[in-house]
Design an enzyme around this catalytic site. Structure first.
Site, PDB file in Angstrom:
ATOM      1  N   ARG A   1       0.702  -1.168  -0.041  1.00  0.00           N
ATOM      2  CA  ARG A   1       0.092   0.059   0.179  1.00  0.00           C
ATOM      3  C   ARG A   1       0.840   1.291  -0.002  1.00  0.00           C
ATOM      4  NH1 ARG A   1      -1.749   2.196   4.597  1.00  0.00           N
ATOM      5  NH2 ARG A   1      -2.392   0.184   5.518  1.00  0.00           N
TER       6      ARG A   1
ATOM      7  N   TYR B   1     -15.397  17.197 -16.906  1.00  0.00           N
ATOM      8  CA  TYR B   1     -15.893  15.841 -17.079  1.00  0.00           C
ATOM      9  C   TYR B   1     -17.210  15.932 -15.785  1.00  0.00           C
ATOM     10  CZ  TYR B   1     -15.877  11.079 -15.635  1.00  0.00           C
ATOM     11  OH  TYR B   1     -16.249   9.670 -15.619  1.00  0.00           O
TER      12      TYR B   1
ATOM     13  N   ASP C   1      -6.807  18.800 -15.930  1.00  0.00           N
ATOM     14  CA  ASP C   1      -7.139  17.475 -16.322  1.00  0.00           C
ATOM     15  C   ASP C   1      -7.078  17.097 -17.579  1.00  0.00           C
ATOM     16  OD1 ASP C   1      -8.469  14.918 -16.844  1.00  0.00           O
ATOM     17  OD2 ASP C   1     -10.237  15.480 -15.685  1.00  0.00           O
TER      18      ASP C   1
ATOM     19  N   LYS D   1      -8.146   5.889 -19.694  1.00  0.00           N
ATOM     20  CA  LYS D   1      -8.617   6.287 -21.218  1.00  0.00           C
ATOM     21  C   LYS D   1      -7.435   5.978 -21.970  1.00  0.00           C
ATOM     22  CE  LYS D   1     -12.296   7.428 -18.626  1.00  0.00           C
ATOM     23  NZ  LYS D   1     -12.549   8.842 -18.430  1.00  0.00           N
TER      24      LYS D   1
HETATM   25  C1  LIG Z   1     -12.999   9.386 -17.361  1.00  0.00           C
HETATM   26  C2  LIG Z   1     -12.411  10.553 -16.873  1.00  0.00           C
HETATM   27  C3  LIG Z   1     -12.441  10.942 -15.420  1.00  0.00           C
HETATM   28  C4  LIG Z   1     -12.597  10.033 -14.514  1.00  0.00           C
HETATM   29  O1  LIG Z   1     -11.576   9.017 -14.533  1.00  0.00           O
HETATM   30  P1  LIG Z   1     -11.998   7.219 -13.978  1.00  0.00           P
HETATM   31  O2  LIG Z   1     -10.708   6.695 -14.440  1.00  0.00           O
HETATM   32  O3  LIG Z   1     -13.113   6.750 -14.732  1.00  0.00           O
HETATM   33  O4  LIG Z   1     -12.412   7.546 -12.213  1.00  0.00           O
HETATM   34  C5  LIG Z   1     -11.960  12.395 -15.130  1.00  0.00           C
HETATM   35  N1  LIG Z   1     -11.773  13.220 -16.044  1.00  0.00           N
HETATM   36  C6  LIG Z   1     -11.811  12.957 -17.521  1.00  0.00           C
HETATM   37  C7  LIG Z   1     -11.465  14.124 -18.410  1.00  0.00           C
HETATM   38  C8  LIG Z   1     -12.364  11.728 -17.865  1.00  0.00           C
HETATM   39  O5  LIG Z   1     -12.566  11.615 -19.262  1.00  0.00           O
END
Ligand SMILES: *Cc1c(COP(=O)(O)O)cnc(C)c1O
Length: 371
Positions: free
Chosen positions: A47, A99, A171, A195
């Site tokens: 962890r 998001y 982000d 992603k």
């Molecule tokens: C998918 C996404 C998130 C969240 O990520 P998870 O891995 O689904 O928790 C945050 N910001 C953007 C721009 C995203 O496309």
């Protein structure tokens, strides 16, 4: 070194014990203590740290040219750690078009814990200036946004936010490699590695990268291992593997998306196409300045609204009806019905995650589905 070279080698080394070229996966949850009671090999309990997680964090920090990174089990867990590192009474300024999970996280969890938050249109710089408060600690920027692909001038927002003594977080999930937030003034970069980093829709993850290893980042690090929302060694291994091809995949996603966007923009059944690579896009000039290519995400609005959009998503044969993005397979999604009541997504809008199939096949698939 150039980014393609960094991506292939960052976080990788030939295993000194066996000569293995591909890294081993360290499933061990615990590590041997020295006779003196120390941990000279650097690991104690998984962890707190694990060789695969450390390799991933080093790799992403190198790719982003930042000081350090902290990996989490999902993108939202990474966002959560970032907000938890703030103090009650701090004010967060977020892009209204962020998001949809991010404003939800702030509203449903962090307001109760004493954070203050405002959601504004960051494409309007005057609005950013007006919304700043003496206790604003953090601005959350995102570009391009979901699902309308709006473009925020990242350098301009970072400057305004810095002048007010606050930090700028980007982000950058939709544009890794193509957009370099640290060069544009961001202090922290967040990725959902679920992603494009993973790139094959088979692993979830998130990561926070910091430009400088400061006190705030040390708080994020402590939340990571005290809170324990950490990714498994195998997940870290998969994401680090994904990075090796990331620059080439981003190039191919972008090339395909531009071709599909140009086709859709000419289609008689399509009212609008949202893709920053099109000259007609209101954010095209800013995007051309801050992105090397325009990415693999786009959305279109069909002329006949809700039912027509739903029927297009039913008729495609290559595009798969599913949420998420960034994989090798192309996905199609009707955002309004996914987000439900309160959605700001137009009824006739379909979001496309353009994969790595041949663009001609994708175009034929859409042409047939549009009828
Ligand atoms: C998918 C996404 C998130 C969240 O990520 P998870 O891995 O689904 O928790 C945050 N910001 C953007 C721009 C995203 O496309």
């Amino acid at each position: 070194m150039k980014i393609e070279t960094v991506a292939v080698h960052a976080g990788h080394a030939v295993d000194s014990a066996t000569g293995a070229v591909a890294a081993p996966i360290y499933l061990s949850t615990t590590f041997e203590r020295d006779i003196e009671g120390t941990y000279s090999r650097g690991f104690m309990y998984t962890r707190n740290d694990n060789p695969n997680r450390q390799a991933l964090e080093r790799g992403v920090a190198m790719l982003e040219a930042g000081d350090a990174a902290a990996a989490f089990g999902t993108g939202m867990a990474a966002a959560m750690a970032l907000f938890q590192a703030l103090a009650p009474g701090d004010h967060v300024l977020a892009h209204a078009d962020a998001y949809y999970g991010t404003p939800r996280l702030l509203r449903e969890i962090f307001l109760r814990w004493g954070l203050q938050a405002d959601f504004i249109d960051m494409t309007n710089l005057d609005e950013v200036k007006k919304a700043l408060r003496p206790n604003t600690k953090l601005a959350w920027v995102e570009s391009p946004t979901n699902p309308l692909l709006k473009i925020v001038d990242l350098a301009a927002v970072a400057k305004i936010v810095h002048d007010a003594g606050a930090l700028c977080v980007c982000d950058n999930t939709w544009a890794p490699v193509l957009q370099r937030p640290f060069e544009l003034g961001a202090d922290l970069v967040l990725y959902s590695t679920t992603k494009y980093f993973g790139g094959h829709c088979d692993v979830a993850g998130g990561i926070v990268v910091t430009k400088t290893d400061n006190e705030l980042f040390q708080r994020i690090r402590s939340i990571q291992y005290e809170g324990g929302a950490v990714p498994s060694p195998f997940d870290c291994w998969l994401i680090l593997r994904g990075i090796r091809t990331l620059p080439w995949r981003m190039r191919a996603h972008s090339e395909n998306a531009l071709k599909v966007a140009e086709f859709l923009a000419r289609h008689r059944k399509v009212a609008r196409v949202h893709y920053p690579g099109l000259r007609s896009h209101p954010g095209h000039e800013i995007a051309a300045r801050q992105m090397s290519l325009f990415g693999g995400m786009l959305s279109l609005e069909v002329k006949e609204g809700y039912n027509a959009a739903m029927s297009v998503a039913v008729k495609t044969k290559i595009f798969i009806r599913a949420t998420s993005l960034g994989g090798v397979e192309s996905l199609i999604e009707h955002r309004a019905s996914v987000e439900g009541p309160g959605t700001t997504s137009p009824e006739g809008l379909l979001r496309l995650s353009i994969g790595l199939e041949n663009a001609d096949d994708l175009i034929e698939d859409l042409d047939h589905a549009l009828g």
